[in-house]
Write a protein that holds these residues in place. Structure first.
Motif, mmCIF file in Angstrom:
data_model
loop_
_atom_site.group_PDB
_atom_site.id
_atom_site.type_symbol
_atom_site.label_atom_id
_atom_site.label_comp_id
_atom_site.label_asym_id
_atom_site.label_seq_id
_atom_site.Cartn_x
_atom_site.Cartn_y
_atom_site.Cartn_z
ATOM 1 N N MET A 104 11.683 -16.864 0.250
ATOM 2 C CA MET A 104 11.018 -16.337 1.447
ATOM 3 C C MET A 104 12.156 -16.509 2.573
ATOM 4 N N TYR A 105 11.837 -15.876 3.735
ATOM 5 C CA TYR A 105 12.931 -15.767 4.827
ATOM 6 C C TYR A 105 12.560 -17.202 5.663
ATOM 7 N N GLN B 187 4.639 -16.401 9.584
ATOM 8 C CA GLN B 187 5.261 -15.328 9.743
ATOM 9 C C GLN B 187 5.826 -14.404 8.638
ATOM 10 N N HIS C 74 4.592 -10.983 7.696
ATOM 11 C CA HIS C 74 5.498 -9.659 6.998
ATOM 12 C C HIS C 74 4.711 -9.082 5.857
ATOM 13 N N TYR C 75 4.409 -9.693 4.750
ATOM 14 C CA TYR C 75 3.815 -9.058 3.722
ATOM 15 C C TYR C 75 2.555 -8.479 3.901
ATOM 16 N N ALA C 76 1.785 -9.091 4.696
ATOM 17 C CA ALA C 76 0.561 -8.435 4.979
ATOM 18 C C ALA C 76 0.664 -7.145 5.799
ATOM 19 N N ARG C 77 1.590 -6.823 6.663
ATOM 20 C CA ARG C 77 1.731 -5.725 7.360
ATOM 21 C C ARG C 77 2.170 -4.679 6.304
ATOM 22 N N MET C 78 2.705 -5.008 5.213
ATOM 23 C CA MET C 78 3.197 -3.914 4.415
ATOM 24 C C MET C 78 1.899 -3.391 3.484
ATOM 25 N N ILE C 79 0.710 -3.941 3.643
ATOM 26 C CA ILE C 79 -0.431 -3.338 2.850
ATOM 27 C C ILE C 79 -1.382 -3.274 4.074
ATOM 28 N N PRO C 80 -1.656 -1.942 4.127
ATOM 29 C CA PRO C 80 -2.890 -1.490 5.153
ATOM 30 C C PRO C 80 -4.143 -2.379 4.645
ATOM 31 N N GLN D 108 1.683 -15.257 -0.939
ATOM 32 C CA GLN D 108 1.913 -14.003 -0.694
ATOM 33 C C GLN D 108 1.514 -13.051 -1.621
ATOM 34 N N ARG E 93 4.782 -0.405 11.309
ATOM 35 C CA ARG E 93 4.282 -2.044 10.557
ATOM 36 C C ARG E 93 5.746 -2.227 10.239
ATOM 37 N N ASN F 268 8.509 -5.439 11.178
ATOM 38 C CA ASN F 268 8.695 -6.296 10.249
ATOM 39 C C ASN F 268 10.049 -6.625 10.189
ATOM 40 N N TRP G 187 5.650 0.767 -1.044
ATOM 41 C CA TRP G 187 6.350 1.412 -0.355
ATOM 42 C C TRP G 187 7.503 2.051 -1.008
#
Lengths: 310, 259
Positions: free
Chosen positions: A96-97, A104, A108-114, A153, B6, B10, B92
């Protein structure tokens, strides 16, 4: 006993003749198997047998040299985005970061999937038991906590398929137990198919419904765990006797093999008693009767020929 | 589109939630402030336009170095920490993920540059004001602000090319150290090489990347290569830019991730 939905339902994952060559080395050799839905499916092999490479190909991190991988019918090669949307995964360690907080990272990963609301993040955090520490930086987490965050995640978007590469690495026994229970729960109650790789045989035995064994990039076997009932309740029974030869003669062809100090037969509970009576009647002295349970480890070593590095 | 924003958010989070970014930002503000305060003590009649220009020169090279560091770490950092694996297994395409990184990098550069411009104007305006006598070299009828903005703009083009080169090295070699080292070496050594190469009387020399650096001399009437028009240098830089971008995307899309 588990309800193994083998017939009628579409496999969640299909590997068809998957081959990976790097240079002229064949890392993965013509791998073909299906993962049925709703199961915890183990992927077992010694170190260096190609487990991680296979997983990397399943999630599109590596290309196949030839063959095809379908996830719920979608090709990972030609319909990557549609295929991988159904997958949650941890590949090797859950990296992870570290400079971000756990929350956070999940954001981050949630934002990548609508379509993942914040509420879902909180829900998942609760589920993996990280609520107290989620707003701390990941660099302060223990390995166990990182593993939990990794699981979080992976399940954020409620994937149909959860892929975990060596998930018990670095977990303490309590953590392993908890993970095992959780994976079983996911498979049983949420219908998630779980694909776990490991070289820990005993772990797989406790966790999985079915295990595929690979060695040196080749599929050796796919077998059910808890599969004792398949032989009609028969098990291998060892009779400790004074004269194995005489005992074998008395029982005729029923003997599987003779060992030093005893014979092994395939028998149910009642049959074992009958065999004992026949041996005694034939004048063979019986010192002990016990079933020979073969653990997955024995089976594994048997099929992989002692687990040499392939 | 909204979804792509989005992804950029990130990437921004990964830049601005790190202490190092704000240390860079602080350094970038402290240096011109120091110069201005020093000038106030020494100079008899300082002028805000002169010092804004002087400090821009210093701090634009700092911005180049900072942006190179961020660019170098952008892709290579994800590989060296292993986070690239969890980043790529999302619905993606790799091209879009790389694009989100590149866009966030350009935004970072723009943010730093605009902050610097506003900051130096503010500090020098408050401390000195304009004495009305100073003029920029070859300023002509252009106003101070237009001249200064042209200077910034020309430098920005050059910074974008350098940063894209660092981004390409980062993507192709997956090593932050190499990307930072090589970019800065080329940046510093480039001037020296350019000086040496200009002694050679060969036609290909004019097509070397660093021979065409120094676009900002155009603002005072010069060109990077004395007997070539400004458009020539611009075209050469554009050519390199396209190559850097093409290489980055080709390699990133095709690479097997075995980190």
């Amino acid at each position: 006993m588990l309800d193994l939905q083998t017939g009628g339902t579409e496999p969640v994952v299909r590997l068809l003749n998957v081959t990976k060559r790097i240079g002229n080395r064949t890392i993965i050799d013509n791998l073909t198997f299906d993962v049925p839905p709703g199961e915890v499916f183990g992927f077992l092999g010694p170190n260096g047998s190609g487990k991680t490479t296979t997983i990397r190909m399943m999630v599109g991190l590596m290309r196949m040299t030839s063959g095809e991988i379908l996830i719920r019918g979608r090709s990972i090669r030609t319909e990557y985005e549609a295929a991988v949307r159904q997958v949650g995964a941890i590949v090797e360690n859950p990296e992870m970061y570290k400079y971000l907080t756990g929350y956070q990272n999940l954001l981050h990963y949630a934002r990548m999937i609508p379509g993942i609301p914040r509420k879902r993040i909180d829900e998942v955090v609760e589920l993996v038991g990280l609520t107290a520490r989620i707003h701390d930086k990941v660099k302060t987490y223990s390995l166990g906590m990182r593993q939990r965050l990794g699981v979080a995640q992976a399940i954020l978007h409620r994937p149909a398929l959860l892929i975990l590469d060596e998930p018990t690495n670095g977990l303490d026994p309590a953590g392993i137990r908890e993970l095992r229970d959780y994976l079983r729960h996911l498979a049983k109650h949420e219908g998630t198919t779980v694909f776990v790789s490991s070289h820990l045989l005993s772990e797989m035995e406790l966790m999985c419904d079915r295990v595929a064994i690979i060695q040196a990039g080749k599929l050796i076997d796919v077998r059910l765990i808890h599969g004792g009932a398949e032989n009609g309740g028969k098990a291998e029974v060892l009779f400790e006797v004074d004269r194995p030869d005489a005992a074998a003669e008395a029982l005729g062809g029923a003997v599987l093999r003779a060992e030093s100090g005893g014979i092994v037969v395939s028998a149910g509970r009642e049959e074992a008693a009958d065999i004992n009576a026949r041996l005694v009647a034939a004048g063979v002295r019986v010192y002990g009767i016990r079933t020979v349970t073969k653990s997955l480890e024995d089976q594994f070593l048997e099929v992989t020929g002692g687990g040499r590095i392939g | 589109m909204v979804d792509f924003i989005r992804l950029i958010r990130n990437e921004n989070m990964k830049i601005y939630r790190r202490l190092r970014t704000w240390i860079m930002f602080a350094i970038m503000l402290i240096i011109p402030l120091g110069i201005s305060l020093g000038a106030m003590a020494l100079e008899a009649d300082p002028d805000m336009w002169f010092f804004s220009y002087l400090e821009a020169e210093v701090v634009l090279s700092l911005i180049t170095i900072f942006a190179v560091i961020i660019a170098a770490d952008s892709v290579a950092g994800e590989f060296s920490t292993g986070t690239i694996k969890l980043l790529l297994i999302r619905p993606w395409s790799r091209s879009k993920i790389l694009l989100s990184k590149y866009v966030s990098l350009l935004l970072f550069m723009l943010f730093f540059t605009v902050s610097l411009l506003l900051f130096t104007l503010l500090v020098n305006g408050v401390l000195f004001g304009s004495n009305g006598e100073y003029t920029y070299p070859n300023q002509g009828s252009r106003s101070y602000i237009v001249y200064l903005l042209s200077y910034y703009g020309l430098n920005l083009i050059q910074i974008i090319v350098t940063v894209t080169m660092a981004f390409m090295i980062s993507t192709v070699f997956r090593s932050s150290a190499l990307a930072i080292g090589l970019s800065i070496f080329l940046l510093l050594g480039g001037n020296m090489m350019a000086a040496l190469l200009s002694l050679l009387d060969k036609p290909w020399v004019d097509y070397v990347l660093f021979m065409n650096y120094g676009l900002s001399t155009y603002v005072s009437g010069g060109t990077p290569i004395p007997d070539r028009p400004f458009g020539f240098s611009l075209a050469v830089l554009a050519g390199y830019y396209v190559i850097f971008i093409a290489l980055s995307w080709c390699v990133f899309r095709r690479r097997d991730v075995a980190a």
